[in-house]
Enzyme design. Structure first.
Site, PDB file in Angstrom:
ATOM      1  N   CYS A   1     -28.767  28.686   8.809  1.00 46.44           N
ATOM      2  CA  CYS A   1     -27.720  28.797   9.491  1.00 46.44           C
ATOM      3  C   CYS A   1     -26.525  28.802   8.687  1.00 46.44           C
ATOM      4  O   CYS A   1     -26.445  28.123   7.340  1.00 46.44           O
ATOM      5  CB  CYS A   1     -27.720  27.492  10.479  1.00 46.44           C
ATOM      6  SG  CYS A   1     -26.173  27.293  11.431  1.00 46.44           S
TER       7      CYS A   1
ATOM      8  N   HIS B   1     -30.676  31.016  18.851  1.00 49.75           N
ATOM      9  CA  HIS B   1     -30.156  30.378  17.889  1.00 49.75           C
ATOM     10  C   HIS B   1     -28.416  30.386  18.043  1.00 49.75           C
ATOM     11  O   HIS B   1     -27.979  29.214  18.274  1.00 49.75           O
ATOM     12  CB  HIS B   1     -30.298  30.870  16.636  1.00 49.75           C
ATOM     13  CG  HIS B   1     -29.764  30.262  15.465  1.00 49.75           C
ATOM     14  ND1 HIS B   1     -30.462  29.707  14.525  1.00 49.75           N
ATOM     15  CD2 HIS B   1     -28.440  30.012  15.062  1.00 49.75           C
ATOM     16  CE1 HIS B   1     -29.544  28.893  13.745  1.00 49.75           C
ATOM     17  NE2 HIS B   1     -28.372  29.380  14.004  1.00 49.75           N
ATOM     18  N   GLU B   2     -27.954  31.542  18.377  1.00 45.92           N
ATOM     19  CA  GLU B   2     -26.365  31.514  18.722  1.00 45.92           C
ATOM     20  C   GLU B   2     -25.933  30.757  19.978  1.00 45.92           C
ATOM     21  O   GLU B   2     -25.148  30.278  19.848  1.00 45.92           O
ATOM     22  CB  GLU B   2     -26.103  33.063  18.461  1.00 45.92           C
ATOM     23  CG  GLU B   2     -26.104  33.603  17.120  1.00 45.92           C
ATOM     24  CD  GLU B   2     -25.819  32.970  15.699  1.00 45.92           C
ATOM     25  OE1 GLU B   2     -24.755  31.868  15.848  1.00 45.92           O
ATOM     26  OE2 GLU B   2     -26.567  33.094  14.780  1.00 45.92           O
TER      27      GLU B   2
ATOM     28  N   HIS C   1     -25.896  27.283  19.590  1.00 46.30           N
ATOM     29  CA  HIS C   1     -24.471  26.722  19.097  1.00 46.30           C
ATOM     30  C   HIS C   1     -23.477  26.442  20.110  1.00 46.30           C
ATOM     31  O   HIS C   1     -22.718  25.791  20.224  1.00 46.30           O
ATOM     32  CB  HIS C   1     -24.102  27.774  18.054  1.00 46.30           C
ATOM     33  CG  HIS C   1     -24.563  27.613  16.725  1.00 46.30           C
ATOM     34  ND1 HIS C   1     -24.480  26.543  16.130  1.00 46.30           N
ATOM     35  CD2 HIS C   1     -25.243  28.545  15.870  1.00 46.30           C
ATOM     36  CE1 HIS C   1     -24.959  26.561  14.895  1.00 46.30           C
ATOM     37  NE2 HIS C   1     -25.590  27.770  14.637  1.00 46.30           N
TER      38      HIS C   1
END
Length: 184
Positions: free
Chosen positions: A110, A153-154, A157
């Site tokens: 990351c 993953h994004e 966030h």
């Protein structure tokens, strides 16, 4: 233009907050922010630009990583079949996912985490994402492999979740039962 100095680091409180929906149609400021997220990811994959601007390479970036708590992500990657996924999306949402799991054999990294954290991160092998592009188009993307993992993953966030939250801390490299290992 976003630089490494603009990317907040692990431990910053904004990385653990839930980002707000972007009002549609987006403001010019929101469009500029989203555009700059994609520009960073593209530039970070070019050796000349990496050197010129001191960029760490990445395949995705979310607005909370630059301390903007809005639901915006950018992804730019080519999968193992040569398909390019280059998207800047407002309000991306996973609308369906497979039961089957997958993980990156090499683990995940990351841009907000400056250290290597070994371990397998279980993800859905396939997902469908809906979102709105910079140009106001609604898109629906069916994703698998590295693209599926990157989008998850994004989007994490945007919900204050970090990739290492999913790692088995007792045995980080224990293979995930029934999951597909993906090389990168």
């Amino acid at each position: 233009m976003i630089t490494m100095e603009d990317i907040i680091r692990d431990g910053h409180p904004s990385l653990r907050k839930v980002a707000a929906e972007v009002s549609m149609p987006p403001s010019e400021e929101d469009k500029q922010i989203l555009s700059s997220l994609l520009e960073y990811v593209i530039n970070s994959q070019t050796p000349e630009k990496q050197a010129q601007f001191g960029l760490r390479p990445g395949i995705g970036l979310a607005a909370p990583q630059i301390n903007v708590l809005k639901r915006m992500i950018a992804v730019h990657l080519t999968d193992d079949t040569g398909i390019l996924y280059s998207y800047a999306l407002f309000n991306p949402k996973i609308i369906s996912h497979s039961v089957e799991k997958a993980y990156l054999e090499a683990g995940e990294g990351c841009l907000s985490v400056d250290r290597v954290i070994p371990g397998y991160v279980p993800r859905h092998a396939r997902i469908t994402v809906k979102g709105t592009t910079l140009y106001g188009e609604e898109v629906k993307l069916r994703l698998k492999g590295i693209a599926s993992i990157c989008f998850q993953h994004e989007i994490d966030h945007l919900n204050g979740v970090m990739f290492y939250d999913y790692i088995n801390h007792e045995d980080p490299l224990k293979p995930i039962a029934g999951a597909k290992a993906i090389e990168r």
